[in-house]
Design a protein around this motif. Structure first.
Motif, PDB file in Angstrom:
ATOM      1  N   PRO A   1      28.220  50.135  33.653  1.00  0.00           N
ATOM      2  CA  PRO A   1      28.002  51.158  34.685  1.00  0.00           C
ATOM      3  C   PRO A   1      29.234  51.461  35.521  1.00  0.00           C
ATOM      4  O   PRO A   1      29.441  52.596  35.926  1.00  0.00           O
ATOM      5  N   PHE A   2      30.074  50.444  35.778  1.00  0.00           N
ATOM      6  CA  PHE A   2      31.220  50.623  36.658  1.00  0.00           C
ATOM      7  C   PHE A   2      32.526  50.628  35.872  1.00  0.00           C
ATOM      8  O   PHE A   2      32.794  49.715  35.098  1.00  0.00           O
ATOM      9  N   LEU A   3      33.323  51.673  36.064  1.00  0.00           N
ATOM     10  CA  LEU A   3      34.665  51.717  35.485  1.00  0.00           C
ATOM     11  C   LEU A   3      35.604  50.990  36.440  1.00  0.00           C
ATOM     12  O   LEU A   3      36.289  51.577  37.272  1.00  0.00           O
ATOM     13  N   LYS A   4      35.592  49.680  36.338  1.00  0.00           N
ATOM     14  CA  LYS A   4      36.402  48.815  37.194  1.00  0.00           C
ATOM     15  C   LYS A   4      36.773  47.604  36.367  1.00  0.00           C
ATOM     16  O   LYS A   4      35.889  46.876  35.883  1.00  0.00           O
ATOM     17  N   LEU A   5      38.067  47.359  36.163  1.00  0.00           N
ATOM     18  CA  LEU A   5      38.513  46.320  35.242  1.00  0.00           C
ATOM     19  C   LEU A   5      39.327  45.259  35.965  1.00  0.00           C
ATOM     20  O   LEU A   5      40.163  45.588  36.815  1.00  0.00           O
ATOM     21  N   ASN A   6      39.102  43.992  35.614  1.00  0.00           N
ATOM     22  CA  ASN A   6      39.928  42.959  36.217  1.00  0.00           C
ATOM     23  C   ASN A   6      41.250  42.835  35.468  1.00  0.00           C
ATOM     24  O   ASN A   6      41.461  43.442  34.418  1.00  0.00           O
ATOM     25  N   GLU A   7      42.163  42.047  36.009  1.00  0.00           N
ATOM     26  CA  GLU A   7      43.527  41.988  35.466  1.00  0.00           C
ATOM     27  C   GLU A   7      43.564  41.415  34.054  1.00  0.00           C
ATOM     28  O   GLU A   7      44.354  41.858  33.223  1.00  0.00           O
ATOM     29  N   ARG A   8      42.709  40.441  33.770  1.00  0.00           N
ATOM     30  CA  ARG A   8      42.717  39.840  32.434  1.00  0.00           C
ATOM     31  C   ARG A   8      42.284  40.851  31.379  1.00  0.00           C
ATOM     32  O   ARG A   8      42.899  40.958  30.316  1.00  0.00           O
ATOM     33  N   ILE A   9      41.247  41.598  31.663  1.00  0.00           N
ATOM     34  CA  ILE A   9      40.785  42.600  30.705  1.00  0.00           C
ATOM     35  C   ILE A   9      41.825  43.698  30.543  1.00  0.00           C
ATOM     36  O   ILE A   9      42.034  44.225  29.440  1.00  0.00           O
ATOM     37  N   LYS A  10      42.514  44.054  31.620  1.00  0.00           N
ATOM     38  CA  LYS A  10      43.603  45.033  31.508  1.00  0.00           C
ATOM     39  C   LYS A  10      44.666  44.547  30.534  1.00  0.00           C
ATOM     40  O   LYS A  10      45.156  45.316  29.697  1.00  0.00           O
TER      41      LYS A  10
ATOM     42  N   GLU B   1      36.025  42.260  38.567  1.00  0.00           N
ATOM     43  CA  GLU B   1      36.335  40.866  38.852  1.00  0.00           C
ATOM     44  C   GLU B   1      35.292  40.170  39.714  1.00  0.00           C
ATOM     45  O   GLU B   1      34.943  39.013  39.488  1.00  0.00           O
ATOM     46  N   PHE B   2      34.748  40.856  40.721  1.00  0.00           N
ATOM     47  CA  PHE B   2      33.834  40.204  41.655  1.00  0.00           C
ATOM     48  C   PHE B   2      32.605  39.676  40.928  1.00  0.00           C
ATOM     49  O   PHE B   2      32.132  38.580  41.188  1.00  0.00           O
TER      50      PHE B   2
ATOM     51  N   LYS C   1      37.510  54.039  49.952  1.00  0.00           N
ATOM     52  CA  LYS C   1      38.536  54.211  50.989  1.00  0.00           C
ATOM     53  C   LYS C   1      38.305  53.255  52.166  1.00  0.00           C
ATOM     54  O   LYS C   1      39.260  52.728  52.740  1.00  0.00           O
ATOM     55  N   ILE C   2      37.024  53.036  52.504  1.00  0.00           N
ATOM     56  CA  ILE C   2      36.710  52.063  53.548  1.00  0.00           C
ATOM     57  C   ILE C   2      37.170  50.671  53.103  1.00  0.00           C
ATOM     58  O   ILE C   2      37.772  49.906  53.869  1.00  0.00           O
ATOM     59  N   ALA C   3      36.907  50.342  51.836  1.00  0.00           N
ATOM     60  CA  ALA C   3      37.313  49.041  51.302  1.00  0.00           C
ATOM     61  C   ALA C   3      38.821  48.861  51.386  1.00  0.00           C
ATOM     62  O   ALA C   3      39.317  47.789  51.754  1.00  0.00           O
ATOM     63  N   LYS C   4      39.560  49.900  51.043  1.00  0.00           N
ATOM     64  CA  LYS C   4      41.015  49.835  51.075  1.00  0.00           C
ATOM     65  C   LYS C   4      41.518  49.577  52.480  1.00  0.00           C
ATOM     66  O   LYS C   4      42.446  48.801  52.699  1.00  0.00           O
ATOM     67  N   LYS C   5      40.899  50.225  53.473  1.00  0.00           N
ATOM     68  CA  LYS C   5      41.325  50.025  54.862  1.00  0.00           C
ATOM     69  C   LYS C   5      41.012  48.613  55.356  1.00  0.00           C
ATOM     70  O   LYS C   5      41.717  48.075  56.206  1.00  0.00           O
ATOM     71  N   LEU C   6      39.955  48.013  54.783  1.00  0.00           N
ATOM     72  CA  LEU C   6      39.597  46.645  55.172  1.00  0.00           C
ATOM     73  C   LEU C   6      40.341  45.600  54.352  1.00  0.00           C
ATOM     74  O   LEU C   6      40.234  44.400  54.615  1.00  0.00           O
ATOM     75  N   GLY C   7      41.065  46.042  53.335  1.00  0.00           N
ATOM     76  CA  GLY C   7      41.817  45.120  52.504  1.00  0.00           C
ATOM     77  C   GLY C   7      40.962  44.346  51.521  1.00  0.00           C
ATOM     78  O   GLY C   7      41.301  43.226  51.132  1.00  0.00           O
ATOM     79  N   VAL C   8      39.841  44.942  51.104  1.00  0.00           N
ATOM     80  CA  VAL C   8      38.969  44.307  50.117  1.00  0.00           C
ATOM     81  C   VAL C   8      38.742  45.270  48.963  1.00  0.00           C
ATOM     82  O   VAL C   8      39.113  46.448  49.043  1.00  0.00           O
ATOM     83  N   LYS C   9      38.123  44.776  47.901  1.00  0.00           N
ATOM     84  CA  LYS C   9      37.790  45.629  46.774  1.00  0.00           C
ATOM     85  C   LYS C   9      36.428  46.267  47.003  1.00  0.00           C
ATOM     86  O   LYS C   9      35.595  45.744  47.747  1.00  0.00           O
ATOM     87  N   THR C  10      36.193  47.401  46.363  1.00  0.00           N
ATOM     88  CA  THR C  10      34.957  48.143  46.583  1.00  0.00           C
ATOM     89  C   THR C  10      33.707  47.308  46.329  1.00  0.00           C
ATOM     90  O   THR C  10      32.774  47.339  47.145  1.00  0.00           O
ATOM     91  N   PRO C  11      33.623  46.552  45.220  1.00  0.00           N
ATOM     92  CA  PRO C  11      32.429  45.730  45.022  1.00  0.00           C
ATOM     93  C   PRO C  11      32.200  44.723  46.155  1.00  0.00           C
ATOM     94  O   PRO C  11      31.057  44.448  46.522  1.00  0.00           O
TER      95      PRO C  11
END
Length: 231
Positions: A30-39, A103-104, A167-177
């Motif tokens: 469902p989510f197009l979000k990849l962790n570093e290992r899968i990248k 990743e989360f 964008k809220i996540a980025k301002k808080l320094g966390v990932k969206t999940p």
């Protein structure tokens, strides 16, 4: 015979499935979000000119990740509305699981799944493969573009200074999940069957569900109130 997988086993078999792919690789999540290992694994398979299909229902990529994805010539992405399935397939095996690719989920959640070998259970493997192909056929193949994301981003900010969750996540320094987990913990979102929904409490932060034809559903929030509530 199918093999039961717990969280650690799912991670192990998923990595092995990607690494052992020699003809094709299908990742449905469902989510197009990849962790570093899968990248890293996808980059390696791209160098080998492997046919890779990624089907998703919602994109959580940041601009730098979009640029990275666009450099992978042999990776094709497709958007599927109302996608909830998580299935990972190569030419010889398949994993059907609760595990998302970001990743989360892999680090913090308790997951379950099954591993199917084509050699051990050809019929079950074929059923899963055929369904994956059906999902691909009903999906819209898109090339995720930075320009498109930028355009979408401009729509996510309204006159009341509402920002998307990413964008809220980025301002808080966390990932969206991670932000979404914080929203659930604080009562601003509810979570059922991997689907987030607004609560009455979310009105205080201006929580609002938006829909994008290409990138699915996302939430927007009042910037100042949300940052103050979650900081």
């Amino acid at each position: 015979m199918a093999k039961f997988l717990n969280t650690s086993a799912t991670n192990y078999y998923l990595e092995e499935l990607i690494k052992s792919s020699s003809e094709r690789l299908i990742l449905i999540s469902p989510f197009l979000k990849l962790n570093e290992r899968i990248k890293e694994l996808l980059e390696d398979k791209n160098r080998l000119k492997l046919d890779i299909r990624i089907v998703y229902g919602k994109s959580e990529l940041q601009p730098e990740e979009i640029s990275w994805l666009n450099e992978l010539t042999y990776v094709r992405t497709s958007f599927c509305k109302n996608l909830h399935a998580k299935c990972y397939i190569n030419e010889s095996s398949c994993i059907i699981t609760s595990l998302n690719l970001y990743e989360f989920s892999q680090v913090n959640n308790n997951e379950m799944g099954i591993y199917v070998s084509r050699d051990d259970d050809a019929e079950l493997y074929r059923d899963a493969y055929d369904e994956a192909q059906r999902i691909i056929r009903i999906s819209d193949e898109v090339r995720v573009k930075l320009e498109k994301i930028s355009s979408e981003a401009s729509e996510e900010i309204d006159a009341n200074s509402k920002l998307s969750s990413s964008k809220i996540a980025k301002k808080l320094g966390v990932k969206t999940p991670e932000l979404l987990e914080m929203m659930v913990s604080n009562g601003y979102l509810s979570l059922e069957d991997d689907k987030h929904s607004l609560t009455e409490k979310s009105q205080a932060l201006g929580g609002e569900l938006k829909k994008s034809k290409r990138f699915g559903e996302y939430f927007v929030w009042f910037e100042d109130k949300t940052l103050e509530a979650l900081s």
